[in-house]
Motif scaffolding. Structure first.
Motif, PDB file in Angstrom:
ATOM      1  N   VAL B 458       0.798  -1.057   0.062  1.00 14.74           N
ATOM      2  CA  VAL B 458       0.030  -0.085   0.106  1.00 14.74           C
ATOM      3  C   VAL B 458       0.741   1.222  -0.078  1.00 14.74           C
ATOM      4  CG1 VAL B 458      -1.722   1.283   1.263  1.00 14.74           C
ATOM      5  CG2 VAL B 458      -1.984  -1.142   1.068  1.00 14.74           C
ATOM      6  N   MET B 459       2.005   1.311   0.674  1.00 13.26           N
ATOM      7  CA  MET B 459       2.951   2.312   0.682  1.00 13.26           C
ATOM      8  C   MET B 459       3.529   2.570  -0.369  1.00 13.26           C
ATOM      9  SD  MET B 459       4.704   2.078   4.719  1.00 13.26           S
ATOM     10  CE  MET B 459       5.461   3.498   4.514  1.00 13.26           C
ATOM     11  N   GLN B 460       3.901   1.579  -1.187  1.00 10.82           N
ATOM     12  CA  GLN B 460       4.529   1.671  -2.329  1.00 10.82           C
ATOM     13  C   GLN B 460       3.710   2.532  -3.326  1.00 10.82           C
ATOM     14  OE1 GLN B 460       5.111   1.096  -5.913  1.00 10.82           O
ATOM     15  NE2 GLN B 460       7.070   1.939  -5.369  1.00 10.82           N
ATOM     16  N   ARG B 461       2.311   2.448  -3.205  1.00  8.69           N
ATOM     17  CA  ARG B 461       1.550   3.271  -4.103  1.00  8.69           C
ATOM     18  C   ARG B 461       1.533   4.820  -3.856  1.00  8.69           C
ATOM     19  NH1 ARG B 461       3.091  -0.649  -6.764  1.00  8.69           N
ATOM     20  NH2 ARG B 461       1.395  -2.128  -7.333  1.00  8.69           N
ATOM     21  N   GLY B 462       2.527   5.264  -2.671  1.00  7.33           N
ATOM     22  CA  GLY B 462       2.412   6.635  -2.223  1.00  7.33           C
ATOM     23  C   GLY B 462       1.586   6.934  -1.302  1.00  7.33           C
ATOM     24  N   ILE B 463       0.984   6.052  -0.501  1.00 13.01           N
ATOM     25  CA  ILE B 463      -0.032   6.177   0.742  1.00 13.01           C
ATOM     26  C   ILE B 463       0.872   5.946   2.038  1.00 13.01           C
ATOM     27  CG2 ILE B 463      -2.041   5.392   1.876  1.00 13.01           C
ATOM     28  CD1 ILE B 463      -2.668   4.118  -0.897  1.00 13.01           C
ATOM     29  N   PRO B 464       1.034   6.876   2.635  1.00 14.45           N
ATOM     30  CA  PRO B 464       1.785   7.100   3.945  1.00 14.45           C
ATOM     31  C   PRO B 464       1.278   5.927   4.861  1.00 14.45           C
ATOM     32  CG  PRO B 464       1.435   9.491   3.334  1.00 14.45           C
ATOM     33  CD  PRO B 464       0.530   8.450   2.771  1.00 14.45           C
ATOM     34  N   GLU B 467      -1.869   6.283   7.127  1.00 15.25           N
ATOM     35  CA  GLU B 467      -2.987   6.128   6.078  1.00 15.25           C
ATOM     36  C   GLU B 467      -3.208   4.767   5.645  1.00 15.25           C
ATOM     37  OE1 GLU B 467      -0.973   8.338   6.548  1.00 15.25           O
ATOM     38  OE2 GLU B 467      -2.032  10.537   6.140  1.00 15.25           O
TER      39      GLU B 467
END
Lengths: 251, 505
Positions: B458-464, B467
Motif C-alpha cells: 500500500v505504501m509503495q503506491r504513495g500512501i503514507p 493512512e
C-alpha cells in the motif's frame, strides 16, 4: 535517472548479503532489462529500490535524479515517481480497487501540493486506462487483488502504473503466470508508457517478455552483481546458450 | 469507503492521546449524596415524581441486588468497585426534566454543540447530502431521504431535551425520556419494562433496575414505519457519578424503527461506572435496528482513568417474522462488558449482531452476543470484527443456542480479529448448544496481523504509513460499517482511525 553505485545490501533478520557491489545506470527514456538465474538478487533489487525495510544497505548508494533515496520511506519514493509492479501483488480485503486507486492518486497529488481529482475526471481516467488493458469496470468494484486470477493481478498492477504516472517503473517478473494473450496486453500497456522522460526497468527470467517489450539495454545479474551488460542481442544470446556461458566468462 | 480520506485528515489533526470529547463543563448540579441505600432509591424516585409501583419495582431490585455477587467470568481485570463511593443521581439544576428547546439552559446546548450533536430541529445532520462519490458506492436503502434525526439528549442522570417530538407524535410514535414515559404512559411501561431483562437478570442489570435515572423510551404503534432516525446521546459530565440509563423500545405489529445511541465522557483520572440496560421488543413482522457508536473516555496512554462500561442489552423477537438487528462500533471505555443479544421467540424471526470493537492503549474489551433460538425456522447472523492495538485485550464471547422446539434454527457466525503490534491480545470464546437435531450452526474465526507485505504494498503506491494502516483496517471492518446508517458510518470510520492513532510503531 537511476544510478546505483557499488550497492551492498543484506537481509536485516539474518544478515545474509544478497546484493554485493552492484552498479547500474538507467537513463531517462531507456528500457533496461535485468535478467539472471534464480537467486541472483533480481527481486531483492526491486524491493530495495522501492524501500522495503527488510533489507539494509550497508555500502554504496542509489541516486534517483541525482539525489540519494536511501533515507526515504516507500511512500515518499512512490510519490517521487518510483513505481514497483509486484511479482505477487498483495490482496487488500474490503478495499475496492476503485477506492484504492482514488486514495493512491490523491495521496500522491496531495504530496505534490495538488488538489484531489474531481470524481468525473477520476472516473474518466480509470475508464480510459482500464479500456486499454481490456479490463472490465465491474472488476474494479471488487476488493483489490482478492480472488483475482494471476493475469488479472498483473493487469491491475499495470493499471495502477498507468494511473500514477511514475517516472521510474520497475516491473518484477511481470510475465510470470501470464498466458500469451494476457502477456501481449500487458506488454502493450507497458509500451504505451514508454516516453523520453520515463525509465523502465524490466526484471525477467525469460527472453519471452522481451519480444514484446524490446529493451534498450540488457544486464545480467548474478550473485548480487551485474556481471555483463549489452544490448537486446544479449538477451537472445542468453536464450540460446543459457546463463552458464556468461557466468563462466565472469568467473 | 468514502471516509478513508476523512479518517486520515481527522487523524492528522489530532494529537496522540487526545480524546476529543474530554472536556468538562461547569454546570450547577443537583446531586444525591454518595452511596447506595433504600433512602437514595426513594430520593431518585421522588425526584422523578414516580408512581408507587415504580418505586416498589426499584426497591425489589435493590433487595435482590444485595444478595448478588459481581461476576468474574469475563476476561477483564480491574480493582474492586466501591459502590458506596458513587453518586447515583446528578442533574443540571436548571433543567430538572426535559423541556422544549427554548427552555433549555444555553450552557447545556453549548455542550451538545461542542460534541457535534444537532439539537436544533431545523438542522440537517452534516454529511448526509449525497455527494458525487455515491456513484462509486452501492445505494444504501436505509438512508432516510430527509436526513433528519430526532435526538434525546441525556446529561448525567437526566434527559435534557428531546427533539422532533411533535412531528413524531403525528405519526403515532412516542419518543421521550423514560422518566416522562413512566409518568405519561405508565400502562406501556408497566407492560414491557423488565419483560426482556428481568430485574433479577444479572448483577449490573439488577443494580440498574434499582437506580436507573434516565434513558429513552420509544413506542412505534402497529403498522407504522418511524418517519425518521431516532437517537439518544449520552453524556457523563459530573465526576464520581455513575450513569445508569434504561432504554425501552417497542415496535408493534409490522412497525419499523432505526435507533442510534452515542456516548462520550470527560477525561478524568478516576474510573467512572456506566451500567445501562436496553430492552427491545418486536411483535409480529416488526423490525428494530439498533446501532451504537460507543466512545466513552478510554483512559490515558498509561491506562489511568476511563469508563467502566457494564451493559446489558437484549432484544426479544416476540412476534412471528420479527427482526432485531444490533450494530455496534465500540472504541471507548477502559473496560467493556457488553453482549447485545436476541431472543428468537417468534417463528421465522431473525436476529443479527454486527460488531466492531477497537481497543488500544490498556483498554479491555469483553464483548459479543447471545442468540437464543426458541421458535421454529429462526435464523441469526453474527459478524464480529475485533481490532487490538497497543497493550489492549480484545475478547469476543458469544453464545448460540437452539431450544428443543427450535426446528430448523440456523446461525452463521464469523469472528475475525486483527492485531496491530505484538503486545496486544485477541481471544474468541464461542459457546454453541443445539438441543434440536435440525439446527444448523456455522462458525468461522480468523486472527490475522496486518502483514508487512500488505503495508509495504500500500505504501509503495504513495500512501503514507498511518493512512495505509487506516485503509487496511477500514477494509477489514467494511462488512459491519455497511450496516450502519450512512451518516453514522462516516462517523464510525473516523472514530476507528482516531482510536488506532499512535498504534503504528
Amino acid at each position: 535517472m537511476l544510478e546505483i553505485k557499488n550497492l551492498h545490501a543484506r537481509i536485516v533478520d539474518d544478515g545474509t548479503e544478497i546484493i554485493r557491489g552492484l552498479d547500474l545506470t538507467v537513463k531517462a527514456g531507456e528500457v533496461a532489462a535485468i535478467m539472471g538465474p534464480n537467486g541472483s538478487g533480481k527481486s531483492t533489487l526491486s524491493y530495495i529500490l522501492a524501500g522495503r525495510e527488510d533489507y539494509e544497505v550497508t555500502e554504496g548508494d542509489i541516486l534517483y535524479n541525482g539525489q540519494s533515496i536511501l533515507e526515504m520511506d516507500p511512500a515518499e519514493r512512490a510519490t517521487a515517481g518510483i513505481f514497483l509492479a509486484f511479482q505477487y501483488p498483495m490482496e487488500i480485503p474490503g478495499v475496492a480497487t476503485m477506492e484504492f486507486l482514488k486514495v493512491a492518486m490523491n495521496e500522491q497529488r496531495k504530496a505534490r501540493g495538488e488538489e484531489p481529482l474531481k470524481i468525473p475526471e477520476f472516473l474518466k481516467r480509470v475508464k480510459d486506462a482500464a479500456g486499454l488493458l481490456n479490463m472490465d469496470m465491474n472488476m474494479l468494484k471488487r476488493p483489490l487483488n482478492v480472488g483475482f486470477s494471476g493475469g488479472e493481478k498483473k493487469r491491475a498492477e499495470i493499471l495502477q502504473m498507468k494511473l500514477l504516472e511514475p517516472k521510474l517503473c520497475v516491473l518484477d517478473e511481470t510475465d510470470s503466470g501470464l498466458d500469451i494473450d494476457a502477456l501481449k496486453i500487458v506488454a502493450d500497456g507497458v509500451n504505451a508508457l514508454r516516453s523520453p522522460d520515463r525509465a523502465i526497468v524490466v526484471i525477467t527470467h525469460y527472453q519471452r517478455l522481451l519480444e514484446h517489450i524490446v529493451p534498450d539495454s540488457v544486464h545480467v545479474l548474478y550473485k548480487g552483481q551485474v556481471i555483463k551488460s549489452g544490448d537486446k542481442s544479449l538477451a537472445l544470446d542468453l536464450e540460446t546458450n543459457g546463463y552458464a556461458g556468461v557466468i563462466g566468462q565472469a568467473a | 469507503m468514502p471516509a478513508v480520506q476523512e479518517t486520515i485528515d481527522r487523524v492528522r489533526k489530532i494529537d496522540v492521546d487526545q480524546y476529543k470529547y474530554g472536556f468538562q463543563t461547569e454546570i450547577e448540579m443537583d446531586k444525591a449524596p454518595k452511596g447506595l441505600s433504600e433512602e437514595i432509591i426513594r430520593f431518585i424516585s421522588a425526584k422523578k415524581g414516580e408512581p408507587d409501583w415504580m418505586l416498589e419495582w426499584r426497591l425489589g431490585a435493590y433487595r435482590r441486588w444485595l444478595t448478588l455477587e459481581e461476576p468474574t467470568w469475563a476476561r477483564v481485570h480491574y480493582p474492586k468497585i466501591d459502590f458506596q463511593d458513587i453518586h447515583y443521581y446528578a442533574a443540571p439544576k436548571s433543567t430538572p426534566g426535559p423541556k422544549s428547546l427554548s427552555e433549555v439552559d444555553p450552557e447545556l446546548l453549548k455542550v451538545y454543540e461542542k460534541l457535534g450533536i444537532p439539537l436544533k430541529e431545523q438542522e440537517i445532520l452534516a454529511g448526509v447530502q449525497k455527494t458525487e462519490e455515491s456513484e462509486l458506492e452501492e445505494a444504501n436503502d436505509n438512508v432516510y431521504k430527509s436526513g433528519r434525526v430526532a435526538v434525546d439528549a441525556v446529561f448525567d442522570s437526566v434527559s435534557v431535551v428531546t427533539t422532533f417530538k411533535k412531528e413524531l407524535a403525528e405519526a403515532g410514535v412516542i419518543f421521550c425520556s423514560i422518566s416522562e414515559a413512566i409518568r405519561e404512559h405508565p400502562e406501556l411501561v408497566q407492560k414491557y419494562l423488565g419483560s426482556v431483562v428481568p430485574t433479577s437478570d444479572n448483577f449490573y442489570a439488577t443494580l440498574n433496575s434499582a437506580v436507573f435515572t434516565d434513558g429513552s423510551f420509544v413506542f412505534v404503534p402497529k403498522g407504522v414505519r418511524c418517519p425518521m432516525e431516532l437517537s439518544t446521546y449520552f453524556r457523563i459530565n459530573e465526576k464520581n457519578t455513575g450513569q445508569f440509563e434504561r432504554t425501552l423500545i417497542i415496535a408493534e405489529e409490522g412497525a419499523y424503527v432505526s435507533y442510534l445511541e452515542g456516548c462520550t465522557a470527560p477525561q478524568r483520572d478516576e474510573n467512572q461506572l456506566h451500567a445501562a440496560v436496553v430492552e427491545l421488543i418486536a411483535l409480529d413482522d416488526a423490525e428494530i435496528k439498533y446501532s451504537t457508536v460507543q466512545n466513552w473516555y478510554p483512559g490515558d496512554a498509561e491506562g489511568k482513568g476511563g469508563i467502566y462500561n457494564f451493559v446489558t442489552k437484549r432484544g426479544d423477537c416476540r412476534g412471528d417474522r420479527s427482526k432485531i438487528s444490533w450494530t455496534q462500533v465500540e472504541t471507548g471505555s477502559a473496560i467493556t462488558w457488553k453482549y447485545p443479544s436476541c431472543i428468537l421467540r417468534g417463528d421465522d424471526s431473525s436476529g443479527e449482531f454486527y460488531s466492531i470493537a477497537v481497543s488500544n492503549g490498556y483498554q479491555q474489551v469483553d464483548s459479543g452476543t447471545k442468540m437464543i433460538h426458541l421458535g421454529k425456522n429462526t435464523s441469526s447472523r453474527i459478524i464480529s470484527k475485533g481490532i487490538a492495538a497497543g497493550y489492549s485485550q480484545n475478547t469476543y464471547r458469544g453464545q448460540v443456542s437452539a431450544h428443543r422446539k427450535a426446528t430448523n434454527a440456523r446461525n452463521f457466525t464469523n469472528c475475525d480479529s486483527l492485531l496491530i503490534g505484538d503486545q496486544c491480545g485477541a481471544h474468541t470464546v464461542p459457546y454453541m448448544e443445539a438441543k434440536n437435531a435440525t439446527a444448523q450452526f456455522e462458525h468461522e474465526a480468523t486472527t490475522s496481523k496486518i502483514s508487512e507485505d500488505q503495508k509495504f504494498y500500500v505504501m509503495q503506491r504513495g500512501i503514507p504509513e498511518e493512512e495505509a494502516i487506516a485503509l487496511i483496517v477500514n477494509g477489514f471492518v467494511k462488512d459491519v460499517i455497511q450496516q450502519l446508517p450512512m451518516e453514522f458510518a462516516v462517523e464510525a470510520q473516523k472514530l476507528i482511525g482516531i482510536s488506532l492513532e499512535g498504534s503504528v510503531g
